[in-house]
Motif scaffolding. Structure first.
Motif, short mmCIF file in Angstrom:
data_model
loop_
_atom_site.label_atom_id
_atom_site.label_comp_id
_atom_site.label_asym_id
_atom_site.label_seq_id
_atom_site.Cartn_x
_atom_site.Cartn_y
_atom_site.Cartn_z
N TRP A 151 0.84 -1.21 0.00
CA TRP A 151 0.00 0.00 0.00
C TRP A 151 0.87 1.25 0.00
O TRP A 151 0.58 2.20 -0.73
CB TRP A 151 -0.93 -0.02 1.21
N LEU A 152 1.94 1.25 0.81
CA LEU A 152 2.86 2.40 0.83
C LEU A 152 3.50 2.61 -0.54
O LEU A 152 3.67 3.75 -0.98
CB LEU A 152 3.94 2.21 1.89
N GLY A 153 3.86 1.51 -1.20
CA GLY A 153 4.43 1.61 -2.54
C GLY A 153 3.45 2.23 -3.52
O GLY A 153 3.82 3.07 -4.36
N ALA A 154 2.20 1.83 -3.41
CA ALA A 154 1.18 2.40 -4.30
C ALA A 154 0.98 3.89 -4.01
O ALA A 154 0.77 4.70 -4.92
CB ALA A 154 -0.14 1.66 -4.14
N MET A 155 1.06 4.27 -2.74
CA MET A 155 0.86 5.68 -2.37
C MET A 155 1.99 6.57 -2.83
O MET A 155 1.86 7.79 -2.87
CB MET A 155 0.71 5.83 -0.84
N SER A 156 3.13 5.99 -3.21
CA SER A 156 4.26 6.80 -3.68
C SER A 156 4.24 7.03 -5.19
O SER A 156 5.14 7.65 -5.73
CB SER A 156 5.58 6.16 -3.25
N TRP B 54 -0.96 9.37 -6.99
CA TRP B 54 -1.36 9.44 -5.59
C TRP B 54 -0.69 10.62 -4.90
O TRP B 54 -1.30 11.26 -4.03
CB TRP B 54 -1.05 8.14 -4.85
N LEU B 55 0.56 10.91 -5.26
CA LEU B 55 1.22 12.08 -4.68
C LEU B 55 0.49 13.36 -5.08
O LEU B 55 0.32 14.28 -4.26
CB LEU B 55 2.68 12.13 -5.10
N ALA B 56 0.03 13.43 -6.33
CA ALA B 56 -0.76 14.60 -6.76
C ALA B 56 -2.07 14.67 -5.99
O ALA B 56 -2.52 15.76 -5.60
CB ALA B 56 -1.01 14.52 -8.26
#
Length: 129
Positions: free
Chosen positions: A59-64, A68-70
């Motif tokens: 999940w953390l990898g997907a959030m990076s 997702w950052l935008a």
């Protein structure tokens, strides 16, 4: 019973763009939808954490990812806008008196900003320790 047809005012889809007050109101209310979606994303992260380290790291990898950052940046901007507009409305909702004098609006707004700053500092300290 009368057969007169009542007056029905036509209201288009862009009625809120014609008045600055309504535009700011709709934008503030729209920001709460983005904040609600962000809350669901965080709850999903908490769910992934309950599934174990590998699931949470995925999940953390997907959030990076850039999208997702935008989204996180957009959520930050809308949250700040929502907070600023809400804080400016607070004195109208809180009719506070000290003795015979009404508490100045600036005291209420500044105390809310102070509380926000204090809670943010406590949160940063907890995260960084």
């Amino acid at each position: 019973m009368t057969k007169r047809k009542p007056y029905e005012r036509k209201m288009g889809a862009t009625w809120w763009l014609k008045n600055a007050f309504h535009t700011k109101y709709i934008i503030r209310e729209g920001s709460s939808l983005v904040i609600a979606i962000y809350s669901m994303v965080l709850l999903f992260g908490l769910f992934r954490l309950s599934q174990g380290t590998d699931a949470f790291n995925g999940w953390l990898g997907a959030m990076s990812q850039p999208a997702w950052l935008a989204f996180h940046l957009l959520t930050l901007v809308w949250t700040l806008y929502h907070s600023i507009t809400w804080f400016s409305l607070a004195p109208k909702a809180a009719n506070l008196w000290l003795g015979q004098k009404r508490v100045p609006d600036s005291w209420i707004v500044n105390s809310m900003y102070g509380a926000l700053a204090g809670i943010s500092v406590v949160g940063l300290v907890l995260v960084l320790i």
